[in-house]
Design an enzyme around this catalytic site. Structure first.
Site, PDB file in Angstrom:
ATOM      1  CG  ASP A 299      -1.996  -0.989   0.914  1.00 34.24           C
ATOM      2  OD1 ASP A 299      -2.595  -1.110  -0.123  1.00 34.24           O
ATOM      3  OD2 ASP A 299      -2.804  -1.534   1.994  1.00 34.24           O
TER       4      ASP A 299
ATOM      5  CE1 TYR B  59      -8.887  -3.888   6.679  1.00 32.72           C
ATOM      6  CE2 TYR B  59      -9.166  -5.170   4.756  1.00 32.72           C
ATOM      7  CZ  TYR B  59      -9.260  -4.966   5.929  1.00 32.72           C
ATOM      8  OH  TYR B  59      -9.411  -6.163   6.683  1.00 32.72           O
TER       9      TYR B  59
END
EC number: 1.4.3.-
Length: 732
Positions: free
Chosen positions: A375, A463
């Protein structure tokens, strides 16, 4: 006549509709422009605005509440500290320098990152406010004609002083423009549109997301590829719960062309929208849960922290530099704590940040095997950080800080309210002792534990990651990660577990009808350049070993002994945590001793964590080999900051923390860096549907023989006269 009346009524309806739309636009604009202006109700609850509701017993409360920092003109910012982030003026200068450079003339190019190239550590350590500003340089990662470059722009001279073409396997992190292009590419493909029509999805309800593709072999080399998967927004804002399962589009990010369409889920229905909505405004007011009353921390004398020169935070006995970062999210630098005995500021941490996140999903099927996200290096952890929501993300007493980053053409933009800083008190105890009545000494001493929190929240697609840096007055730093947001789910034809054949692996949990929450992991690796009372430190593994007593020596048969081993090289400091082989992990300064002869130090205190269980030769794990251990220690090297390598996207894992550490360099009494990985195994459950309650884990950096005595021993207790007397607003 009837026709005229009908037309008149129609015109009136049209005028009324237009006025309604204009009023709605005006109302929306006002709320977007001033989203934090208080309503009358809010003012009633503001102790600064209503002293009859909340007053001190010895004074009126006059300090205004700190609201989010609005309308700050970043265009006039100037750097005041060598580690301050680039200003808008500096971003614009970089843009001009790059545009005029020979490498970029008459060629298409994209700037994937523009940020401060920090000065040499030795220079920063010597610098103090009042000194001349150190030379300012920008580091630029660019793609030109299909090649990746790293450049240094000297902001004083306006020249490019370094230009290096990168030959490693990976690519720079995606830009927002990359992601937008990838999402729109399938819409221009007739084959994709036919598939959507076959699935009976209205194009108006379609939303597609870019999914980083990892690396799985030669066929994926020499092209910047991304996979796109789609969802239906019909009847819900929570489109993540309505996947168009089995449909994956492979897109070339450089040519913007669809390379391949795989559709293997035609027999899998799109899950229904029932019970998927999570917005409060869309909920059923008759089912509202009023289980707690609003709560707030009141500070009658105002906050105890100050923000000086834009980025220097001073609180209690702490001082540190704070800046938002497009890749790391938040960077804490030059963290120092004041010694209660000598009064001097002593160094603890030169630089701390989130270095990389690895999120592998545990489904080997065609539409899922590649979902192994990095990420930070693929998407940009900081560039995915969203504005924090006052009173919900951060309490009333928070101070907010914006991030300033660069778009793909180098233009600067502001990420508003990206970081908040606030004091927290949750009723915890700093220290206490009460004498038993049998001693005849009526002593009761207790101190509240107040902490300073630096928070950011990154919404990386579905998320949400909440990262907190918590500073305590006793010298402890706690680094906490919270996971929330929405699960990435898989569509299935099953509506009940009793329909699933015993031999079939769902790769997760059936959460609702036609919805599977896929098992996955989260690993968050932190870069911690510890400078404990100076830069030359050592790593000590303190093993707790069972010792047997000799026959007749003692009524006891065994006891524990602390055996200290100083790590000589990097391999000595590669740690896998073991419950039944406990150890402490100390970063000490062997050149500084306490008055009784102990080396001063800090220790890493792990909390609940998880280790990767993937095969070491599995392609995702090769790229994420930095998660093979929970702790690593490396010599300080300014070029070694990103655990997955500088260029993570589609990398083959040849430039990672694990690769650097194979050199087994000496680390004893050196300037060294500690790396710690916080891990989560996530087996989804129904409580995670349709949105997850936050799950948190943390680790501590705790002083160990750093202070001569308890550093908060002389902190005074809190008395009634120190606090406001608050009444229920309804009773006023």
């Amino acid at each position: 006549m009837a026709k005229i009346e009908t037309e008149t009524r129609g015109n009136l309806r049209l005028i009324f509709l237009l006025l309604s739309v204009l009023l709605l636009v005006l109302f929306t604009w006002l709320n977007l422009s001033y989203p934090y202006m208080p309503s009358n109700k809010a003012e009633i609850l503001d102790s600064a605005a209503s002293s009859q509701w909340c007053v001190s017993t010895n004074r009126l409360l006059k300090n205004p509440t700190r609201r989010p920092q609005r309308n700050h003109n970043h265009s006039s910012d100037t750097p005041l500290h060598p580690l301050d982030p680039l200003t808008i003026q500096e971003f614009n200068k970089v843009r001009r320098v790059v545009a005029s450079h020979a490498l970029f003339k008459s060629k298409p190019y994209v700037l994937h990152s523009v940020g401060l190239e920090e000065p040499d550590k030795s220079l920063v350590l010597r610098w103090k406010y009042g000194d001349l500003m150190l030379p300012r340089r920008a580091s630029v990662v660019a793609r030109v004609d299909g090649r990746s470059y790293v450049l240094t722009v000297d902001l004083d001279s306006g020249r490019v002083t370094r230009q290096e073409m990168v030959s490693s396997s990976g690519y720079p992190s995606m830009t927002i423009e990359d992601m937008n292009t990838a999402m729109s590419a399938p819409m221009n493909c007739p084959g994709f549109n036919r598939t959507i029509m076959d699935r009976r999805v209205d194009p108006a309800d379609l939303v597609c997301l870019p999914v980083s593709s990892g690396w799985y072999g030669k066929s994926e080399e020499k092209r910047r590829l991304i996979k796109v998967q789609c969802y239906s927004t019909k009847d819900t804002s929570n489109f993540y719960m309505r996947p168009i399962e089995g449909l994956t589009v492979l897109v070339d990010m450089d040519t913007h062309q669809v390379v391949e369409i795989v559709d293997q889920g035609r027999n899998i229905p799109i899950p229904k929208a029932d019970n998927t909505e999570y917005r409060y405004s869309a909920g059923d007011v008759h089912r509202e849960m009023k289980i707690v009353n609003p709560i707030s921390l009141e500070q009658p004398k105002g906050p105890s922290f100050t923000v000086e020169n834009g980025h220097t935070i001073r609180w209690a006995n702490w001082e540190f530099h704070l800046k938002p970062d497009a890749r790391a999210g938040v960077i804490i630098s030059r963290a120092m704590v004041r010694d209660p005995e000598s009064g001097e500021m002593r160094s603890v941490l030169y630089k701390g940040m989130t270095s990389e996140l690895f999120v592998p999903y545990m489904d080997p099927t065609d539409a899922w095997y590649f979902k192994t996200y990095m990420d930070a290096g693929e998407y940009g952890f900081g560039s995915q950080a969203m504005p924090l929501d006052p009173l919900n993300d951060c309490p009333r007493n928070a101070y907010y800080m914006d991030g300033v980053f660069a778009a793909a053409d180098g233009s600067p933009y502001v990420q508003s309210n990206m970081v908040c800083v606030y004091e927290s008190y949750a009723g915890d105890i700093g220290w206490r002792h009460e004498e038993s009545p049998i001693t005849g000494m009526p002593i009761r001493e207790a101190r509240p534990k107040v902490t300073l929190v630096v928070r950011m929240a990154a919404s990386v697609g579905n998320y949400d990651y909440i990262v907190d840096w918590e500073f305590q007055a006793d010298g402890l730093i706690r680094i906490k990660v919270g996971l929330s947001g929405i699960l990435m789910v898989k569509g299935t034809r099953y509506t009940n577990t009793n329909q699933v054949p015993g031999a079939e692996d769902l790769y997760g949990t059936l959460l609702s009808e036609n919805v599977i929450g896929v098992i996955h992991d989260h690993f968050v690796t932190f870069y911690l350049d510890m400078d404990v009372d100076g830069s030359d430190n050592s790593f000590v593994k303190v093993n707790l070993q069972r010792q047997q007593t000799s026959p007749g020596e003692s009524p006891r048969r065994s006891y524990l002994k602390a055996v200290r081993n100083v790590a000589k090289t990097e391999k000595d400091a590669q740690i896998k945590l073991k419950l039944y082989s406990p150890s402490e992990f100390h970063m000490i300064n062997p050149n500084k001793m306490t008055r009784v002869g102990n080396p001063v130090g800090y220790k890493v205190v792990p909390a609940g964590t998880a280790a990767s269980l993937l095969d070491l030769e599995d392609p995702p794990q090769k790229r994420a080999a930095f998660t093979n251990n929970q702790i690593w220690v490396t010599p300080y090297n300014q070029s070694e900051e990103w655990a997955g390598g500088l260029f993570v996207y589609q990398s083959q894992g040849e430039d990672t923390l694990a690769t650097w550490s194979q050199r087994n360099r000496p680390i004893e009494n050196k300037d060294i860096v500690l790396w710690y990985t916080l891990g989560f195994h996530h087996v989804p459950c129904q409580e995670d549907f349709p949105i997850m309650p936050t799950v948190s884990s943390s680790f501590d950096l705790k002083p160990v023989n750093f202070f001569e005595i308890n550093p908060i021993l002389r902190m005074p207790p809190t008395g009634e006269d120190d606090l406001p007397v608050c009444k229920d607003a309804a009773s006023v």
